[in-house]
Design a protein around this motif. Structure first.
Motif, PDB file in Angstrom:
ATOM      1  N   ASP A   1      20.847 -15.677  40.308  1.00 16.10           N
ATOM      2  CA  ASP A   1      21.614 -16.056  39.133  1.00 16.10           C
ATOM      3  C   ASP A   1      23.048 -15.560  39.282  1.00 16.10           C
ATOM      4  OD1 ASP A   1      19.421 -17.206  37.925  1.00 16.10           O
ATOM      5  OD2 ASP A   1      18.877 -15.400  36.811  1.00 16.10           O
ATOM      6  N   ALA A   2      23.997 -16.410  38.938  1.00 17.97           N
ATOM      7  CA  ALA A   2      25.400 -16.017  39.000  1.00 17.97           C
ATOM      8  C   ALA A   2      25.745 -15.158  37.788  1.00 17.97           C
ATOM      9  CB  ALA A   2      26.294 -17.251  39.041  1.00 17.97           C
ATOM     10  N   ILE A   3      26.746 -14.290  37.966  1.00 18.25           N
ATOM     11  CA  ILE A   3      27.151 -13.401  36.873  1.00 18.25           C
ATOM     12  C   ILE A   3      28.666 -13.411  36.748  1.00 18.25           C
ATOM     13  CG2 ILE A   3      25.125 -11.904  36.965  1.00 18.25           C
ATOM     14  CD1 ILE A   3      28.310 -10.667  38.505  1.00 18.25           C
ATOM     15  N   GLY A   4      29.161 -12.936  35.606  1.00 15.18           N
ATOM     16  CA  GLY A   4      30.595 -12.768  35.413  1.00 15.18           C
ATOM     17  C   GLY A   4      31.367 -14.069  35.572  1.00 15.18           C
ATOM     18  N   ARG A   5      32.522 -13.965  36.202  1.00 14.83           N
ATOM     19  CA  ARG A   5      33.383 -15.134  36.393  1.00 14.83           C
ATOM     20  C   ARG A   5      32.694 -16.208  37.218  1.00 14.83           C
ATOM     21  NH1 ARG A   5      36.786 -12.777  38.963  1.00 14.83           N
ATOM     22  NH2 ARG A   5      36.618 -13.682  41.048  1.00 14.83           N
ATOM     23  N   LEU A   6      31.911 -15.807  38.212  1.00 14.59           N
ATOM     24  CA  LEU A   6      31.221 -16.798  39.033  1.00 14.59           C
ATOM     25  C   LEU A   6      30.206 -17.583  38.205  1.00 14.59           C
ATOM     26  CD1 LEU A   6      30.657 -14.943  42.430  1.00 14.59           C
ATOM     27  CD2 LEU A   6      32.619 -16.285  41.639  1.00 14.59           C
ATOM     28  N   GLY A   7      29.648 -16.930  37.192  1.00 15.08           N
ATOM     29  CA  GLY A   7      28.702 -17.616  36.331  1.00 15.08           C
ATOM     30  C   GLY A   7      29.348 -18.706  35.496  1.00 15.08           C
TER      31      GLY A   7
END
Length: 236
Positions: free
Chosen positions: A162-168
């Motif tokens: 799962d992507a998190i932060g800005r990448l999400g």
């Protein structure tokens, strides 16, 4: 997911970062648009020697398990979800003994904006190598002669989480990034606590993700025939 990535000169840098023992003489040329089924450089610890030998090898993107009837299986296995690899026959055995590191300069991801997919280039802020956690397999081509150089095919997949932060905000998945200090543990084919190694990699990936930059690039990257440094240049 990760469907395109860039290898400018990360292969040569990795020799120092990961202390590679042997470098294959057929490594692919730098590419600014590595696509599924393309060749790319990967690092693996070969158990043919004691202790294992760390090798930088050319491999085909898209995992082809030993039991596959043909190479086409690999086109459907360019990525493997980290939360599923322990249970899926396609990846389970490779996770236990055949883990790899895929070096890159960065990768592309597409963000959906007003029903249009906008490509972003995601890369380390310091322009150092980006390390993806991966798995590899050797596949024996049953139709090739025993002395055919193409008899054995080395292939790989890139793990995602799962992507998190800005990448999400760009995409819901991201590659499973590895810190160089953790790469030795990931590559070690003799480890018995595979689940713990996988969990540690998943937990540590956000720390690497937080150090990455991104910018919008030309839609030209969507065409696999386009390949050049202009693809990673920012556009308005």
């Amino acid at each position: 997911m990760c469907g395109r990535f860039v290898v400018a000169d990360a292969g040569s840098e990795l020799v120092g970062v990961l202390r590679v023992d042997l470098i294959a003489d057929d490594l692919p040329a730098p590419s600014y648009n590595v696509a599924p089924t393309d060749m790319a450089a990967i690092v693996l610890d070969s158990t043919k020697t004691e202790p294992p030998t760390r090798r930088l090898e050319a491999a085909r993107w898209g995992l082809v398990p030993s039991w596959a009837k043909d190479l086409s299986v690999g086109a459907r296995a360019i990525n493997a979800r980290a939360e599923e690899v322990e249970d899926k026959p396609m990846f389970r055995n490779a996770l236990i003994k055949r883990r790899a590191v895929i070096p890159a300069s960065g990768y592309y991801e597409w963000k959906l904006v007003d029903d249009q997919k906008v490509p972003h280039y995601i890369h380390p802020a310091d322009d150092g190598p980006l390390l993806f956690a991966g798995l590899y397999e050797w596949w024996k081509n049953p139709s090739a002669a025993e002395d055919d150089p193409a008899k054995w095919v080395l292939s790989f997949t890139i793990l995602t989480r799962d992507a998190i932060g800005r990448l999400g905000s760009i995409h819901d998945r991201m590659p499973l990034f590895l810190d160089p200090d953790f790469a030795d543990a990931w590559l070690d084919p003799t480890t018995e606590n595979v689940g713990d190694i996988l969990d540690a990699a998943v937990d540590a990936a956000p720390d690497v993700a937080a150090t990455l930059d991104d910018h919008v690039v030309s839609r030209a990257v969507g065409n696999v025939r386009n390949n050049g440094p202009e693809l990673i240049e920012p556009v308005d």
